[in-house]
Design a protein around this motif. Sequence first.
Motif, PDB file in Angstrom:
ATOM      1  N   SER A 182     -20.509 -29.099  -9.684  1.00 26.42           N
ATOM      2  CA  SER A 182     -20.174 -27.648  -9.088  1.00 26.42           C
ATOM      3  C   SER A 182     -19.690 -28.037  -7.946  1.00 26.42           C
ATOM      4  O   SER A 182     -19.037 -27.134  -7.096  1.00 26.42           O
ATOM      5  CB  SER A 182     -21.062 -26.654  -9.545  1.00 26.42           C
ATOM      6  N   ALA A 235     -13.670 -37.016 -16.018  1.00 24.61           N
ATOM      7  CA  ALA A 235     -13.028 -35.757 -15.601  1.00 24.61           C
ATOM      8  C   ALA A 235     -14.003 -34.728 -15.131  1.00 24.61           C
ATOM      9  O   ALA A 235     -13.758 -33.841 -14.523  1.00 24.61           O
ATOM     10  CB  ALA A 235     -11.746 -35.254 -16.364  1.00 24.61           C
ATOM     11  N   LEU A 236     -15.187 -34.868 -15.728  1.00 25.18           N
ATOM     12  CA  LEU A 236     -16.235 -33.938 -15.556  1.00 25.18           C
ATOM     13  C   LEU A 236     -17.004 -34.182 -14.079  1.00 25.18           C
ATOM     14  O   LEU A 236     -17.122 -35.172 -13.812  1.00 25.18           O
ATOM     15  CB  LEU A 236     -17.299 -34.100 -16.524  1.00 25.18           C
ATOM     16  N   ASP A 249      -9.721 -33.624 -23.317  1.00 24.01           N
ATOM     17  CA  ASP A 249     -10.289 -33.488 -21.897  1.00 24.01           C
ATOM     18  C   ASP A 249     -11.257 -32.336 -21.899  1.00 24.01           C
ATOM     19  O   ASP A 249     -11.240 -31.225 -22.126  1.00 24.01           O
ATOM     20  CB  ASP A 249      -9.012 -32.892 -21.131  1.00 24.01           C
ATOM     21  N   ALA A 291     -14.450 -27.417 -20.907  1.00 20.61           N
ATOM     22  CA  ALA A 291     -15.703 -26.846 -20.580  1.00 20.61           C
ATOM     23  C   ALA A 291     -15.366 -25.581 -19.500  1.00 20.61           C
ATOM     24  O   ALA A 291     -16.014 -24.593 -19.544  1.00 20.61           O
ATOM     25  CB  ALA A 291     -16.236 -27.621 -19.725  1.00 20.61           C
ATOM     26  N   GLU A 292     -14.057 -25.572 -18.713  1.00 25.24           N
ATOM     27  CA  GLU A 292     -13.976 -24.674 -17.838  1.00 25.24           C
ATOM     28  C   GLU A 292     -12.864 -23.681 -18.664  1.00 25.24           C
ATOM     29  O   GLU A 292     -13.043 -22.370 -18.297  1.00 25.24           O
ATOM     30  CB  GLU A 292     -12.779 -25.312 -17.072  1.00 25.24           C
ATOM     31  N   GLY A 330     -12.955 -28.277 -13.914  1.00 23.62           N
ATOM     32  CA  GLY A 330     -14.344 -28.776 -13.876  1.00 23.62           C
ATOM     33  C   GLY A 330     -14.966 -28.523 -12.488  1.00 23.62           C
ATOM     34  O   GLY A 330     -16.078 -28.381 -12.209  1.00 23.62           O
ATOM     35  N   GLN A 356     -17.017 -37.930  -9.846  1.00 28.04           N
ATOM     36  CA  GLN A 356     -17.027 -37.762 -11.312  1.00 28.04           C
ATOM     37  C   GLN A 356     -18.308 -38.397 -12.062  1.00 28.04           C
ATOM     38  O   GLN A 356     -18.612 -39.467 -11.571  1.00 28.04           O
ATOM     39  CB  GLN A 356     -15.794 -38.285 -11.901  1.00 28.04           C
ATOM     40  N   ALA A 378     -13.490 -31.566 -19.461  1.00 29.83           N
ATOM     41  CA  ALA A 378     -13.703 -30.835 -18.304  1.00 29.83           C
ATOM     42  C   ALA A 378     -12.707 -29.560 -18.642  1.00 29.83           C
ATOM     43  O   ALA A 378     -13.081 -28.542 -18.420  1.00 29.83           O
ATOM     44  CB  ALA A 378     -12.907 -31.514 -17.174  1.00 29.83           C
TER      45      ALA A 378
END
Length: 551
Positions: free
Chosen positions: A264, A260-261, A214, A219-220, A537, A269, A216
């Motif tokens: 902001s 999933a990304l 995943d 990334a988070e 994300g 998606q 996202a």
Amino acid sequence: MTESLLSIDGLRVEYRGSTGVTTAVRGVSLEVRRGETVALVGESGSGKSTLAHSVIGLLGGGIVTGGQITFDGARIEHASARTLRRLRGARIGLVPQDPGTSLNPVLRIGDQGGEVLRIHGRADRRTARLEAVRILEQAGLDRPELRARQYPQDLSGGQRQRVLIGIALACGPELVIADEPTSALDVTVQRRILDHLAERTAAAGTAVLLITHDLAVAAERADRIAVMQNGVIVETGSAAQVLGDPQHEYTRRLITAAPALVTSSGDAQRGTTARTARPDSATAAPLLTAVGLHKTFRIARDVTLTAVDDVSLAIGRGETLAVVGESGSGKSTTARIIARLERPDAGTVTFDGADISGLRGAQLRALRRRIQVVYQNPFVSLNPKLSVGAIVEEPLRAFGIGDRPARRAAVAELLEQVALPVEYRDRRPAELSGGQRQRVAIARAIALRPELLVLDEPVSALDVSVQAQILDLLEGLQAELNLAYLFISHDLAVVRRLADRVAVMRQGVVVETADTTVLFERPQNEYTRELLAAVPGARLEPVTPTLERTA
């Protein structure tokens, strides 16, 4: 956060079997510093789990043939079994990928939660029981005192995963290896669990090696990301670097495929758009209708649990209805009732105009051909003694479809449809990665070309590129065969792409049902808004491309 805790240098891991030598990890170097979270991402079969398991000597048939592993200054790549037992659980915690096979089915949850404390001398038998309840509570389970008295099979997949996370953190280890720790969890519990890991990192200096598909989540949550392909790390850098300015073509492909990304601002998606309900879905007679479903389970001598409470749903021909909600909300129980794998205490299920609630014998067998299921846990649902080819062929053989050559050709076509090489037909499930096993389960389910496919978390074990292929496959089959899908999922990004309508469940009740676009853009229920806000994300700041990069 500069001191190295785990250092892997030039590691090489091989598996040797009757078919020859397979090199799973090819000269990999990786560092995890104290208090740091490093995410290792890549497709299933890329070597991520092999690399992680080599750290704690749980390679099964794998052999470290080169390189070195250093933990807190000591070499451990060829450590003794006694040394590794002292490390596991106490100083290095492991959250395994598969909750269905990692818990002992004959021991109560509380006994398993307290076992690691007793093994490492952190508690005696009495205090271990009390500490087990605390462990379950910290892992986010509701009613931890009750859960401690239950067995693994009494819990949902997400609840079992939370138990494993609690056990891994029980002794306050310096390093936690989390192998897909949230793949079975809904987004709200996923956030709570990952927040808990982050708090432990900050408070105790615990490092986390996070294995995930995943992007996202990576990334988070990660300080740094390492991208792995075919046993090699192809790119390493900060989350902003790797995802905002990817240098390797493989990394760019992963990012493009990731549903999933999100931006902001919480927009749709990347690479996906929300589906809307089919124009004829409101007027055509539904393929399946469930009315007033109710199901209660006895989970202790004097305790019952209402899993499904007056649930009503309808699914049109060729339509995808997604059911979302937290683990334990009743999603899977509802799906099992609809597939006639569970009997409701009250309510009816009508399929193609006929009440199927009381079908038995030959009539129920005939229904099985029209309604098929893809389960959440492919390792449990696949017979470990059968080859992949035999597993996929089994429904065709059971219903007498085609002769042997025709079935063999059909198996080859099905494997190709789910992005597995035809040569895999001779392998056993244990020789496949988690994502590959799930693809076999999907191939078996579509073999009979059913009218309704019940999909219980069908892509939760898949990396993003294969996930995209499977979703493309499901959409293609639906368009070609007018298939209907009941899609159970905690991944709202996937739901947004695939579903025509969405039903949101909480504590056994459907709290909201709407067309996909309406639900994502104008949710009416506070719980629905909470689910959408918890998507990984969704709160990320836009990343700024950078020229600096770690090789």
